[in-house]
Design an enzyme around this catalytic site. Structure first.
Site, PDB file in Angstrom:
ATOM      1  N   HIS A  75       0.834  -1.079   0.017  1.00 27.57           N
ATOM      2  CA  HIS A  75      -0.143   0.010   0.053  1.00 27.57           C
ATOM      3  C   HIS A  75       0.968   1.425   0.054  1.00 27.57           C
ATOM      4  O   HIS A  75       0.401   2.345  -0.620  1.00 27.57           O
ATOM      5  CB  HIS A  75      -0.921   0.127   1.119  1.00 27.57           C
ATOM      6  N   ASP A 134      -9.577  -3.846   0.291  1.00 29.50           N
ATOM      7  CA  ASP A 134      -9.259  -4.004   1.865  1.00 29.50           C
ATOM      8  C   ASP A 134      -9.077  -2.558   2.493  1.00 29.50           C
ATOM      9  O   ASP A 134      -8.821  -2.609   3.483  1.00 29.50           O
ATOM     10  CB  ASP A 134      -8.093  -4.796   1.949  1.00 29.50           C
ATOM     11  N   GLU A 194     -15.160  -0.100  -5.971  1.00 33.62           N
ATOM     12  CA  GLU A 194     -14.777  -1.555  -5.937  1.00 33.62           C
ATOM     13  C   GLU A 194     -15.974  -2.163  -6.372  1.00 33.62           C
ATOM     14  O   GLU A 194     -17.277  -1.842  -6.255  1.00 33.62           O
ATOM     15  CB  GLU A 194     -14.721  -1.728  -4.476  1.00 33.62           C
ATOM     16  N   GLY A 244     -14.988  -0.992 -11.976  1.00 39.55           N
ATOM     17  CA  GLY A 244     -14.121   0.112 -12.179  1.00 39.55           C
ATOM     18  C   GLY A 244     -13.817   0.640 -14.009  1.00 39.55           C
ATOM     19  O   GLY A 244     -13.715   1.707 -13.987  1.00 39.55           O
ATOM     20  N   ASP A 249      -5.632  -0.545  -7.862  1.00 38.61           N
ATOM     21  CA  ASP A 249      -5.630  -1.649  -6.985  1.00 38.61           C
ATOM     22  C   ASP A 249      -6.467  -2.832  -6.992  1.00 38.61           C
ATOM     23  O   ASP A 249      -7.376  -3.078  -6.083  1.00 38.61           O
ATOM     24  CB  ASP A 249      -5.641  -1.099  -5.422  1.00 38.61           C
ATOM     25  N   THR A 276      -7.200  -7.017  -7.938  1.00 40.38           N
ATOM     26  CA  THR A 276      -6.794  -8.318  -8.124  1.00 40.38           C
ATOM     27  C   THR A 276      -6.059  -8.917  -9.560  1.00 40.38           C
ATOM     28  O   THR A 276      -5.872  -7.885 -10.222  1.00 40.38           O
ATOM     29  CB  THR A 276      -7.683  -9.465  -7.906  1.00 40.38           C
TER      30      THR A 276
END
Length: 164
Positions: free
Chosen positions: A62, A86, A106, A138, A155, A157
């Site tokens: 991060h 997260d 998200e 997104g 950010d 997967t």
């Protein structure tokens, strides 16, 4: 009974984490989400059996995701974060008082809900009034905006399953 999370990378490489207990295991509309307490890495989250975040070392990912682009442009006021269920990337962005607005897009609301419940070390920034969450794809979101952000961070997967 010994419980292990094992992520298979190749036929010859496996990554294993000793698990103390499983805290959540939920199938969302998009993916399978598991939360574990581990011996070495603290709390961890996996999506579709792929490791996403660990309490012990989340800051490495991060911080690199946010501080490098922030250091290159001191005039960033509006930020879009795609993914980041997260919320760790948003946490790092909230450290900058000069940022006025952060949109987080998200696709899977359940990831954020479980992060709020089980990953307070990353999700604590959701109370910041600059943070605005939208639950949608997104790519579809970003196609509708033009010149709205000073910085866009992805950010997400790895490009498998829902991340594809």
């Amino acid at each position: 009974m010994d419980i292990w999370y094992i992520e298979n990378h190749t036929d010859h490489v496996h990554f294993s984490i000793h698990i103390e207990r499983q805290l959540a295991s939920i199938q969302s509309e998009f993916q399978w989400i598991d939360i574990f307490d581990s011996v070495e890495f603290g709390r961890i989250m996996t999506l579709d059996d792929l490791l996403m975040v660990t309490e012990k070392d989340e800051y490495i990912y991060h911080e690199m995701m946010t501080h490098i682009p922030m250091a290159t442009n001191p005039n960033i006021k509006r930020v879009l974060v795609i993914g980041a269920g997260d919320v760790g990337t948003v946490l790092e962005l909230c450290r900058y008082p000069e940022i006025e607005h952060i949109d987080m897009v998200e696709i899977d609301e359940m990831v954020v809900q479980l992060s709020k419940e089980y990953l307070p070390f990353t999700s604590c920034s959701l109370d910041d009034p600059r943070v605005h969450i939208s639950y949608q794809d997104g790519l579809r979101f970003v196609r509708k905006v033009e010149n709205a952000y000073d910085l866009i961070l992805v950010d997400s997967t790895d490009p498998f399953g829902v991340g594809e």
